[in-house]
Scaffold this active site. Structure first.
Site, PDB file in Angstrom:
ATOM      1  N   LYS A   4      -7.430  -0.080  11.670  1.00 15.51           N
ATOM      2  CA  LYS A   4      -6.706  -0.496  10.653  1.00 15.51           C
ATOM      3  C   LYS A   4      -5.363   0.411   9.999  1.00 15.51           C
ATOM      4  CE  LYS A   4      -6.352  -1.020   5.762  1.00 15.51           C
ATOM      5  NZ  LYS A   4      -5.479  -0.302   4.678  1.00 15.51           N
ATOM      6  N   GLU A  61       0.898  -1.196   0.142  1.00 15.24           N
ATOM      7  CA  GLU A  61       0.069   0.069  -0.118  1.00 15.24           C
ATOM      8  C   GLU A  61       0.938   1.293   0.006  1.00 15.24           C
ATOM      9  OE1 GLU A  61      -3.471   2.135   2.414  1.00 15.24           O
ATOM     10  OE2 GLU A  61      -3.224  -0.206   2.886  1.00 15.24           O
ATOM     11  N   ASP A  77       4.118 -13.500  12.702  1.00 17.72           N
ATOM     12  CA  ASP A  77       2.664 -13.911  12.309  1.00 17.72           C
ATOM     13  C   ASP A  77       1.782 -12.594  12.094  1.00 17.72           C
ATOM     14  OD1 ASP A  77       0.275 -15.178  12.005  1.00 17.72           O
ATOM     15  OD2 ASP A  77       0.520 -16.652  13.429  1.00 17.72           O
ATOM     16  N   HIS A  94      -2.214  10.196  -0.381  1.00 17.07           N
ATOM     17  CA  HIS A  94      -2.550   8.970  -0.748  1.00 17.07           C
ATOM     18  C   HIS A  94      -2.478   8.708  -2.094  1.00 17.07           C
ATOM     19  CE1 HIS A  94      -3.312   4.675  -0.093  1.00 17.07           C
ATOM     20  NE2 HIS A  94      -4.391   4.707  -0.862  1.00 17.07           N
TER      21      HIS A  94
END
Length: 428
Positions: free
Chosen positions: A266, A88, A282, A380
């Site tokens: 998030k 991203e 992980d 972004h």
């Protein structure tokens, strides 16, 4: 549907026994892959094919994720370069920019509650759950011996069994007695260790209580392994009181509304998971633990907190469980993960976890500042525009030019990028 299509089947006997190139042949034939896709699946990467084939089942290829370096990070008085693996755009840039703005204020200060993991043993079918609970608690010393015998090496390193907790829960399926064994796993994430201990201990619990043990598995809500990071951004460094107050308001929105909190957290995990992935740890375990921790009050809330200091500056803090390690699993065998851990120059799992928490806080600062000022899309999408330029076939200097044109035109999509490329080449 063609006759060939009707004859296709996913039932391929002995697929796992085939060589990697033979598996690719089967997949290519099943999916009617062209030469370009087949060559891509077979292309070499920076990970040895033999190693990849032994890490997972039925391996046919690897997928590369870009690794960037977050700069400007100062954690507990030490400057670090932090590798972040993510697809991203703007994630790595946000961390570096956020860290730069608090660098002169001392950067990030961190702490950790410990390196303990929990394994759960589910007990069913006991007529007197309250008595069963006490019977288990009375065997604490014996439980400690059983657990520590599973991993003498861990005990020799100063780890091993630490605590015992037994709870009764009432469910639609009846009363259950849940035993928690708490184990210090030191510099390992510890899943295999605590799972082995739970497996070894379960028959004893059944024998002591007359019940039946069922699940024997670790918990990814690693609330004995909580990491905290804090930092202060001066009011002047972030653009003044108006920006500061807008960011605090954005935090209160997230902390009081689960719809906003989901996206807020998030964004935090954009940073956290990128470092977890880069170091071979992980990501799924860390993410599930973080989100469960965010809901521990019974309401899903922000993993961070923000407030105005007595001096009028902006102070932020993060608190989340981070079960990461430096030994075991992919951390030990993945050559790129080992190289990136060497970049970080960490000596303990605790040190790694504290850096990851600092990255999560920096990521949150960057996202909230963007949202509270120019909006998330401007920065972004400027980076995303480059990806669109690549996607439509731009090469070399064309990439930056196509990105500039579609950002200025406020049409940041693939169709606009394709049109801009066609126009540029006509002009050229």
């Amino acid at each position: 549907m063609t006759d060939d299509a009707t004859r296709r089947t996913s039932r391929i006997s002995g697929f796992h026994k085939l060589r990697v190139e033979q598996r690719i042949d089967h997949v290519a034939a099943f999916a009617d892959l062209g030469d370009e896709h087949r060559r891509q699946l077979a292309a070499p990467s920076n990970m040895d094919t033999h190693l990849a084939d032994h890490m997972i089942e039925n391996m046919i290829t690897t997928i590369a994720i870009p690794v960037g370096i977050a700069t400007n990070m100062r954690v507990d008085g030490r400057d670090v370069l932090v590798p972040m693996a993510t697809e991203e755009s703007s994630v790595v840039a946000a961390v570096g920019n956020s860290a730069r703005q608090c660098y002169e204020s001392g950067g990030f200060t961190t702490s950790m509650s410990g390196t303990e993991m929990i394994a759960q043993i589910q007990l069913l079918g006991v007529p007197d759950p309250a008595r069963a609970r006490l019977l288990i608690l009375e065997r604490r010393a014996e439980i400690e011996r059983i657990c520590n015998a599973c991993d003498p090496t861990l005990v020799g390193l100063g780890g091993g069994f630490r605590d015992l907790d037994v709870r009764r829960i009432d469910t639609p399926a009846g009363s259950m007695v849940i035993t928690h064994i708490v184990v210090d796993t030191r510099d390992a994430m510890g899943a295999n260790t605590v799972n082995s201990m739970a497996e070894r201990l379960a028959p004893n619990i059944a024998a002591w209580t007359g019940g039946r043990t069922l699940l024997r598995i670790l918990s990814n809500l690693a609330d004995r392994r909580v990491v905290r990071a804090r930092a202060t951004w001066t009011c002047a460094a972030i653009g003044g009181a108006e920006v500061r107050d807008a960011m605090v308001a954005a935090y209160h929105f997230a902390d009081n509304d689960p719809y906003r909190a989901a996206t807020h957290n998030k964004g935090i995990m954009n940073g956290v998971s990128a470092v977890v992935l880069a170091t071979g740890n992980d990501t799924r375990a860390v993410e599930s633990g973080a989100h469960a921790f965010a809901a521990r009050s019974g309401r899903y809330r922000s993993l961070t907190s923000w407030e105005v200091t007595a001096d009028g500056d902006l102070a932020g803090a993060i608190e989340l469980p981070l079960a990461v390690g430096l030994v075991g699993g992919a951390v030990k065998i993945h050559p790129t993960a080992r190289a990136l851990l060497a970049v970080l120059q960490v000596g303990t799992a605790s040190e790694l976890a504290r850096i990851i928490a600092a990255v999560g806080l920096a990521q949150n600062f960057g996202a909230m500042k963007a949202l509270a000022t120019e909006g998330i899309q401007r920065g972004h999408m400027s980076l995303h525009a480059r990806n669109l330029a690549f996607a439509v076939g731009a090469v070399g200097d064309e990439v930056a030019e196509i990105a500039r044109r579609i950002v200025e035109g406020r049409s940041i999509n693939e169709a606009a990028a394709a049109a801009a490329l066609a126009e540029l080449r006509e002009q050229g």
